[in-house]
Each structure stands twice: as structure tokens, then as C-alpha cells.
Design an enzyme around this catalytic site. Sequence first.
Site, short mmCIF file in Angstrom:
data_model
loop_
_atom_site.label_atom_id
_atom_site.label_comp_id
_atom_site.label_asym_id
_atom_site.label_seq_id
_atom_site.Cartn_x
_atom_site.Cartn_y
_atom_site.Cartn_z
CB SER A 107 -0.88 -0.03 1.23
OG SER A 107 -1.68 1.09 1.23
CB THR A 112 -3.77 3.79 -7.42
OG1 THR A 112 -4.10 2.68 -6.60
CG2 THR A 112 -5.02 4.40 -7.98
N1 ADP Z 1 4.99 8.16 -10.08
C1 ADP Z 1 4.67 8.93 -9.08
N2 ADP Z 1 5.00 10.24 -9.10
C2 ADP Z 1 4.68 11.03 -8.08
N3 ADP Z 1 4.02 10.62 -6.99
C3 ADP Z 1 3.65 9.34 -6.90
C4 ADP Z 1 3.94 8.42 -7.96
N4 ADP Z 1 3.46 7.23 -7.59
C5 ADP Z 1 2.89 7.38 -6.38
N5 ADP Z 1 2.98 8.65 -5.97
C6 ADP Z 1 2.48 9.21 -4.71
O1 ADP Z 1 2.27 8.15 -3.80
C7 ADP Z 1 0.91 8.15 -3.36
C8 ADP Z 1 0.42 6.72 -3.22
O2 ADP Z 1 0.37 6.11 -4.47
P1 ADP Z 1 -0.75 5.10 -4.86
O3 ADP Z 1 -0.61 4.87 -6.28
O4 ADP Z 1 -2.06 5.56 -4.38
O5 ADP Z 1 -0.32 3.82 -4.03
P2 ADP Z 1 -0.97 2.38 -4.02
O6 ADP Z 1 -2.06 2.36 -5.02
O7 ADP Z 1 0.13 1.46 -4.35
O8 ADP Z 1 -1.46 2.19 -2.65
C9 ADP Z 1 0.18 8.92 -4.39
O9 ADP Z 1 -0.94 9.55 -3.82
C10 ADP Z 1 1.19 9.93 -4.89
O10 ADP Z 1 1.21 11.03 -4.04
MG MG Z 2 -4.01 2.08 -4.74
#
Ligand code: ADP
Ligand code: MG
Length: 1024
Positions: A107, A112
Site C-alpha cells: 500500500s 494506482t
Molecule cells: N509516479 C509517481 N510520481 C509522483 N508521486 C507518486 C507516484 N506514484 C505514487 N505517488 C504518490 O504516492 C501516493 C500513493 O500512491 P498510490 O498509487 O495511491 O499507491 P498504491 O495504489 O500502491 O497504494 C500517491 O498519492 C502519490 O502522491
Molecule cells: Mg491504490
Amino acid sequence: MESALTARDRVGVQDFVLLENFTSEAAFIENLRKRFKENLIYTYIGSVLVSVNPYKELEIYSKQHMERYRGVSFYEVSPHLYAIADNSYRSLRMERKDQCILISGESGAGKTEATKKILQYYAVTCPASEQVETVKDRLLQSNPVLEAFGNAKTLRNDNSSRFGKYMDVQFDYKGAPVGGHILNYLLEKSRVVHQNHGERNFHIFYQLLEGAEDELLRRLGLEKNPQQYHYLVKGQCARVSSISDKNDWKIVRKALSVINFTDNEVEDLLSIVASVLHLGNVQFADDEQGNAQVTTENQIKYLARLLGVGGSLLREALTHKTIIAKGEELVSPLNLEQAAYARDALAKAVYGRTFSWLVNKINKSLAYKDAECPGRRSATVLGLLDIYGFEVFQHNSFEQFCINYCNEKLQQLFIELTLKSEQEEYESEGIAWEPVQYFNNKIICDLVEEKFKGIISILDEECLRPGDATDMTFLEKLEETVKNHPHFLTHKLADQKTRKSLDREQFRLLHYAGEVTYSVTGTSYTTVTPLPDIGTMCNSENPIINHCFERSELTDKRRPETAATQFKNSLSKLMEILMSKEPSYIRCIKPNDAKQAARFDEVLIRHQVKYLGLMENLRVRRAGFAYRRKYEIFLQRYKSLCSETWPMWEGRQHDGVAVLVKHLGYKPEEYKMGRSVISFFPNLWLKSIEGNVLDYMKLKSFLQYDTFWFLLSSAITIQSWWRGTQGRRKAAKKKRAVETIRRFIKGFIYRNYPRCSENEYFLDYIRYSFLMNLKRNVPKNVLDKSWPTPPPSLCEVSQLLRQLCMQNMVWSYCKRISPEWKQQLDQKVVASEIFKDKKDNYPQSVPRLFINTRLGTEEINPKVLQILKNETIKYAVPVVKYDRKGYKPRARHLLLTQSTIFVVEEAKIKQRIDYANLTGISVSSLSDSVFVLHVRCEDNKQKGDVVLQSDHVIETLTKIAMSADKVNNVNISQGSIKFTIGQGKEGIIDFTSGSELLIAKAKNGHLAVVSVFSVRGCRAWEGK
Ligand SMILES: Nc1ncnc2c1ncn2[C@@H]1O[C@H](COP(=O)(O)OP(=O)(O)O)[C@@H](O)[C@H]1O
Ligand SMILES: [Mg+2]
């Protein structure tokens, strides 16, 4: 491009496969760190992309960046998720094979975000049309809506997805995105009623309170302040600095209209969101009997309106439970604790089901409608899986159990599709290599899901067991059944040392990614969530609620599946979907728990590297040969680098590749040649070949520029000349055709005039076509009377031709006739001349052949033969002779010789008539077979005329007439025949027709011959 390549090489290695010390985890992490420091967050392991969350905006997602990755090979640009997206898209288009991109990680690792960026990449780079734009919009806009309802702030991620998502994007044959479909998995419903400290409920609640206009809030009975709602205060952090609920609300409202929500549907949906908040504020107090009573009437009032159900029914549903015992419904009151439980269960059910409805609704708006061929599967599919990563908390409940089980399954899939299949490919190619040891987590998957013996099976069994199943009995059963499993531990099964770290109500699983201790209490495993009175909800006037709670649930007597089994089944369906596609992987890593940019927490990262199985993945890649190319593709791409293989290699592909790699200076230990692929170790050579190819291509294209234009203009000149020639030929042909048609029409108008210049073409044509037609349809034999109708101008010719044709046929027929047959025909002709249309039984004789003689010499008495020794018998036939006086019938033989007729009885010649004395033959016109031979009276030797009867009367009389040359003396009479008996006396034969044949003396002394009627009919028939 040049700069991209050098930047890539400057910091660490862009592909872990190039890492010198590839077995060292430290070297692996060091490479990640080096690159992360330089904001190079992407690194490959072969074709798997490792991504580290930067926690800050990077300038690498612009439109120019997207363009840079479009249609370009992996090695030509620095690692990026766009390269993965583009590669999958190209395979999908070229091979028309369904693809999937599996994005995993814990997480907050950036799954996402990666999914969204891939979708954006397709939205920008794929071909578009007006219809496709709508689909693209909907695909992109479905995200904020799903995130509002399914994401929440957690300790690890301010925008954590609290559900698993698998999204299919459908592409048509042109490669344009034309539809989509979303599958959702296990929404964390417990969050609706409870949040841990520092966490929030789902975003939508806060967005609604913060963003909605006052009028809407008034309608929903809500206040702006989230502190007013019990369900929003448990985590004590309603406001988060990184989140703007107000802005997000606007985005969600806009997105809802893009994905086809009507105003009414939005209102219904928000009513449900509001009703969950109201439900949280419903309070109870107990009465004297200890039964729960609702104390917050205001809430009930709002709830009744928003959910469209009766207030009293709702009150009843929240404070009472219905049990069905022995077919009877028993309603019993709930105590305070039970009522609170029922309220929370209702809130979870309402929210959870509404979420599923929302996903369905989005799917409807994304559905691909193939207008050209409905029903046909014409689209290829690219799936994106963004599903919860491995989770280990202080307190791990049923939800973590499901999440981690899901990750075990995904790891299994990864093993199946990458590690195992890679090793199998080496074997099938016959490439020698050292097998890599990797941990196969199937044993853990089996521990969870195996039939009868797995944890889920035991859970189901425990729930089905009569009596109250409790979490502790479940744990005991578990201990009993899987006690010897190496990946399972409980307090009771553990040794002294580990026992201290385990409570009695906990069990521990040794997952592939590490140990996780799960509590069986708190969030219950065994209860199949009892729903507070579905009946109340079924009658809701809110269409969404009404749709979510089906009446059929009330009547369905089957015990509902446990949540674990439901999850297991949906997972196995997901695995099937993924297995049927070609996978690509993005492994996401979270650099720190503080969500901070530029912080690289080594311990945390090492743990993720371990449970993502990255080192194993790398070892397999390195143990084999990291780069593999089919001979054909390798030769095609690099042939320009060697004069022997350029421009065309004529021999076997294998030999061509061997020549090429030798020319390129590869050492034998750096590559291996399989059956159809060449594999080689990654080293700088590869990069330099790619560089060479690119340079060479640039140079070649520069040199070819002038030649190209010269060839192009030549081609255009030749084409235009040839097209001109073709056009002129076509026009001349058309002109000729017009003239012909005109002449034909004119000729038709003048067709009945004498031949002149106007009609000669037409007449010639008519003559030609008549003669051609005649040629095809000329009669084949004399009996064929058909003849094509001639045009008026050819009637005479036609007539002549017809005669000629007939003569010809007759002549050739006659040529084929034998002497015997001629004789037969002669006789038949004579018979026809005498009897045709004159005697009734003549037609019957026509088809019968005339026989030479009806009696052989052996049937004639030898004495007779002796008497006739000088004469040859030409014809003999048995006859009946009628006495001249009494008309008695006597059997006789009639013999014809060269000059005489003999009437013979046995050995005796009864009468002899020389042909010269035969004056005539009489016969009736009817169908009898009686005839009279008239004899000259002056001959005293004669006894008078002879009355005879022959069964072959026509044949016999024809023979007599021909032998005696009396063809013209055959007399065919209508009624009676007179004949002489001798000495001047006369006899009379009367011929009549009747129903029966009769020959007898009549009372008047005549001989009466009655012949049978029907012969007349036969004659009539012959006439036709
Ligand atoms: N490639 C990226 N560039 C900038 N920020 C990122 C990137 N990937 C993730 N983040 C940051 O990390 C946070 C969590 O990412 P998210 O994709 O929601 O995680 P997961 O879905 O794996 O739980 C996002 O809200 C964003 O702020
Ligand atoms: Mg997610």
C-alpha cells in the site's frame, strides 16, 4: 535519444541484469538508491519494471515523453512505465493477443498512480475518433469516482485503494480504445463504521460535507462539520493537508456526469451516502426489560426519507431480529450491544452494495458496442490489475488474511508465468543452463485454499456445523487439521520461545513475504454477516437500494457463502482471466513510510525487494541468457551491420545469425544458439550494437534520400504513362461497344427490308446466330422432329437444310441395315400397305417381328417332307381349318413352298393350292383371325375355298400374299364374306363384334365369327 541513452548509463545500471554482482541484495539496493537519488525511479529486470515511489511530481510524464516511447524498442530509451505500456500495446496490435499488466506492491507504493499513468498514455497516444474520445473520457473519469467511494486515507497512503481493481480496456482493430470493464474485489467495508487512529473513512463522505452546496446538504439533512458524525470521528483526522476535499468534490461531480449519471441518480446516490452518516448517529437506550430503543428520532426521520422506507419499519429493523424456527417467523428484541451491531451491519451492507452498483453502472457506460457486428468479439483486451499489496499490521484481521492470500496467488501466477516458464523455455530450446532455486509458494496457497484441508474449507465447515460456531472453535479445528503444516503456527503449536509472541486467539502464517499473525477475534471469521431485515430494504423507494437488496434473497433458503469462499472464488476467476493473457509486470516499491520525497529507507526497501521476489527474478534472468531473439527477428534487425548478411541472407536463418554474431565480435561464451532463438548475456555489446544499428540507419537514410526521390519521381512517371495507356485502351473499347450497339439497333429497325447497308450487320448477325444455334441443336436421329425456328430471311435455307439433314440421316440409317432386317422391313411394309387402318388387330402385330417359319422341319411329318422333297418349305404355321359344311374346326398345318400352299393333316396332304390358282384372300376388318383362301373354281381337283384361322393372321397372310404375289388381291370386308364350297355352292361368314370370341355355325347356316371389341380402342390409340 542520444542524451537519453547516456543519462541512462551514467547512473547505476538501467537493467539489473547488467549488474555485475547480481546475487548481492546489497548491490541491488545500492543500484536502486543511486538511481532514486537522481530521480531515476524506474529500472528493469529484463522486461519486468521496478518502480520506486518518488513522492514528488517528476517531469517525466509529459506529452513529449509519451511520444518518445511510442513504437520504440525497450533498449532505445530509458526505463519507464510508458515503455511497458507501449510494448504491451504493440504486442496486442501486432499479434492480436490479449495482454495484461500486473501492478503489485504494498500500500502506498504507487500502483494506482501507475495505473492512471498507463491509462493516460493510451488516451494520448492511441488513435482517436469522436466516439473513442468519449470512451477515453469515461475510462479516465471513472477513476475519480471509484477513488471517492473506494479510497481512503490510511497511515500508509493518503489515497489508499480499499478495494482491488481489475480493469479491462478494449481496443478495436485500429488500435483505438473502444470500451472497458471493471471487476472489483473485497471492499474494506469495516472502514465505514470504524477507522484506526490517523485514518479516515472513504473520501466521499468528507467531499460531500466539504464541497456540496448548502441546498443539497439541507435536502440530505447534513451539516458541514464532519465532527458531527460518529462514523467520521473515530480516526480523529477528518482533515488532511495533502487532500482538498472541496476540489475533489468538483472533480467527482463532473466525472459523474461524464460517465452518464443523471441528476436523479446522483441525488439517489448521495442520499445513500448521507443515510450512512445518519445511521452512524442513530443511538439506543435500553428500557426496563433491557431491550434497545431508538432515542434519536430525528435520524430515523431523515433515514426514512433518504432510504425511502417507513420510519417505524426501520426502527423495528434496528431493534429487533427475526428468526425463522421450524418454518415460523419469530421476532425478538435486541439488547443495546446487538442493536449497535445491527446498525453497523446495515451501514456496511448499504455502502458495500452501493459500491458494487456503482461499478456496474460505470461498466454499463464503458461497455463496448460494436456497431458493425454486434455479438462478435472483435476487440482485443488489455487488462490492468491494481490490487492491494501485501499487508502486515500490528493487528491483522480477516481482511489482511484475504489481502495476503490474494498476494500469494499473484506470486504463484508470477512464478508460473515468469520463473517456471522461463526455465521451461530454456529446456525446450535446448540451451544448457543451471536451474535456479526459487521458493515456490504453492504450498502456502494450498494451505489456504485446498479442498477439505485448507483454512477456507475448515472455515466453511465450521460455519455450516449445527450449533454456534465461534472464532475459538474455528481456531481449534484449524489446529487439529493443519497442525503439521510448516507454514502454520498457533500458540498451542509453537515452541516455548515463539509462544511468547503469539496470543491464544491468534494464528500465524509464514507467507512467502514474511510472517503475519492474524487474530481470529474482533472481526469475526465465522459469522456470515446477518443482515438486519432485508425485507425492509427490498421495499425501498430509493431505486439504487431497491436494486441492491433483491427480494429473492428473502426467499433463498440456501445458506449464503462465507465471505472467505466468495473471495476465493472471485480470485480463482481473476487468475483464469490473467492466465489467458500475456502478462507484463510492474513491481512497485515504497521508499519510506513517511510519504516523503528523497527518503530511502533501506530496511523497508530490503523487505519489499524480498517479498516481491525481485532477487529470484533477477537470478533466473541472469542464469539464463537475458536477451533472447528469434533468429528471424535478430537477423532482420542487425543484418545491416555485416556485409555478408546485407542486404539479404539466402541460407538458413541459423547460419546467418552465426555469421553475424561472429562478425560482430561476440565471444562464444557470451551467447548460446538454441533451436529457434539466440540468447546472449547482457553486456555493453548489446548496447553498442543497438547504437550501431541506429547510427547506421540514420546514415543509410541520409544517403538514400536522393535515390529515394529519384526513384519516387521515376515511379510516378511510369505509373502515369501506364495509367494513360490503360485509360486510352479502355476508352477505345467503349467507343467500339457503342458503335456495335448502335448498328445493332438500326439493323433491328430495318430487319424486314431487303439487305442494305443499314441492316446488313444485323442480318449477318442473325444468320450467324441461327446457324450457330442450329449447329448446337441439329437433330440426332430420324425420329427427332425438332428444328430451330429460322428468322424470316432464312426460311428457305432452313427448309433445304432440314431436308438435307433428314436425307443424310436416312442414308446413314439405311447403310447400317442387315439383309435379314431388310427382309423383315419389306414384309412389314407390305403388311402395312395391306392392313394399316383396315384391320383392327393389325396394330398389335406391328411391334412383333415376323418369324421365318413357325414350324421347324422336325415338327412336320416326315412323310409330308418326303412328298415335298423337291420343294423347300418357305413358311409353315399351325392353323385351324373349318369344314365347309358343318364348320367343324380341324387342326392343320399350312405350308408355303416356292409355288404352292399345302394344307396338311399329319402325314396327309389335305389340300394343295398352286399360287396360280389362288384368286384372292378375304379377311374381315375386325380383330378376328379367320381368313378365306379363294381358289379358282374351274380346277376340279379343288374342293373349293378354304376357311382357315391363324393365331398370327397378319404375318401368315403377308407371307401368303408375298409368296403368291397376291398383295393386291387381299380383300378386307366389313360385314360378311362369301366363299364357294365346291360344285357351285356358296358359304357365308358373318363377322360381328362382341364381348367374347366365338367361331361357330349360326342358325342361318352361316359361320358366325364374333371378335372382341376392345381392339377398336387399340386402333383409336394407334391413330393418335
Ligand atoms: N509516479 C509517481 N510520481 C509522483 N508521486 C507518486 C507516484 N506514484 C505514487 N505517488 C504518490 O504516492 C501516493 C500513493 O500512491 P498510490 O498509487 O495511491 O499507491 P498504491 O495504489 O500502491 O497504494 C500517491 O498519492 C502519490 O502522491
Ligand atoms: Mg491504490
